[in-house]
Write a protein that holds these residues in place. Structure first.
Motif, short mmCIF file in Angstrom:
data_model
loop_
_atom_site.label_atom_id
_atom_site.label_comp_id
_atom_site.label_asym_id
_atom_site.label_seq_id
_atom_site.Cartn_x
_atom_site.Cartn_y
_atom_site.Cartn_z
N UNK A 16 39.06 36.46 42.08
CA UNK A 16 39.04 35.38 40.90
C UNK A 16 40.36 34.49 41.14
N UNK A 17 41.62 35.14 41.34
CA UNK A 17 42.71 34.13 41.63
C UNK A 17 42.54 33.29 42.63
N UNK B 188 31.61 45.70 47.90
CA UNK B 188 30.54 46.20 48.35
C UNK B 188 30.60 47.81 48.59
N UNK B 189 31.38 48.14 49.40
CA UNK B 189 31.55 49.31 50.06
C UNK B 189 32.02 50.45 48.92
N UNK C 55 38.21 48.51 42.82
CA UNK C 55 37.17 47.29 42.72
C UNK C 55 37.94 46.22 41.71
N UNK C 56 38.46 46.78 40.61
CA UNK C 56 39.11 45.76 39.62
C UNK C 56 40.30 44.88 40.25
N UNK C 57 40.87 45.66 41.20
CA UNK C 57 42.10 45.02 41.70
C UNK C 57 41.33 43.80 42.55
N UNK C 58 40.41 44.23 43.32
CA UNK C 58 39.79 43.23 44.31
C UNK C 58 39.04 42.06 43.82
N UNK D 148 37.27 41.04 51.19
CA UNK D 148 37.38 41.63 49.71
C UNK D 148 36.03 41.97 49.64
N UNK D 149 35.09 41.12 49.45
CA UNK D 149 33.71 41.21 49.16
C UNK D 149 32.98 42.41 49.91
#
Ligand SMILES: [Zn+2]
Length: 144
Positions: A36-37, A68-69, A28-31, A63-64
């Motif tokens: 953000x980038x 969510x998943x 999740x953090x990676x996504x 990604x979103x």
């Protein structure tokens, strides 16, 4: 306080859950940092062409959806950890039978046995299943 490191099978299950939580959080953090980038194209300052923007939007939506998943999975995993703490992990919440260890290996966040899971899926998401199954990109035949 020192933690007791027992080598019981339940501690393995807990470890697996914690690892899965960790991995899901990292995903999740990676996504999110990817999002953000993508949202702030600080590099260069050139305005991308339309096709680029469109694919960006597509990637972002993908990604979103994935976030969510994963967040749902994370909630389920944390819930399973909670259950593990209470000591009823691996027992079906619906019928009280033991959940097959093979199932827990694949779906560590499972709190229902295969039979009960199948029952709830049949009743609650019969329609969703239908719309998910055939993933065709063909437009409905509409005369132009
Ligand atoms: Zn059950």
């Amino acid at each position: 306080m020192g933690k007791h490191q027992k080598n019981s099978p339940s501690s393995t299950e807990k470890q697996r859950l914690e690892q899965e939580v960790q991995r899901t959080r990292e995903n999740i953090a990676g996504l999110k940092s990817f999002m953000k980038s993508e949202l702030e194209p600080s590099s260069g300052g050139e305005d991308g062409d339309a096709a680029d923007v469109a694919s960006d939007i597509y990637e972002r939506e993908k990604a979103l959806a994935l976030i969510c998943t994963l967040e749902k999975k994370l909630l389920a995993l944390e819930y399973a950890l909670e259950i593990e703490r209470v000591g009823t992990y691996g027992i079906c919440e619906s019928c009280g039978q033991k959940i097959a260890p093979a199932r827990l290996e694949i779906v560590p966040e499972a709190t229902l046995c295969v039979i009960c899971k199948a029952k709830t899926e049949r009743t609650s998401s019969a329609r969703r299943k239908l719309s998910l199954a055939p993933r065709r990109k063909m437009p409905p035949d509409e005369p132009k």
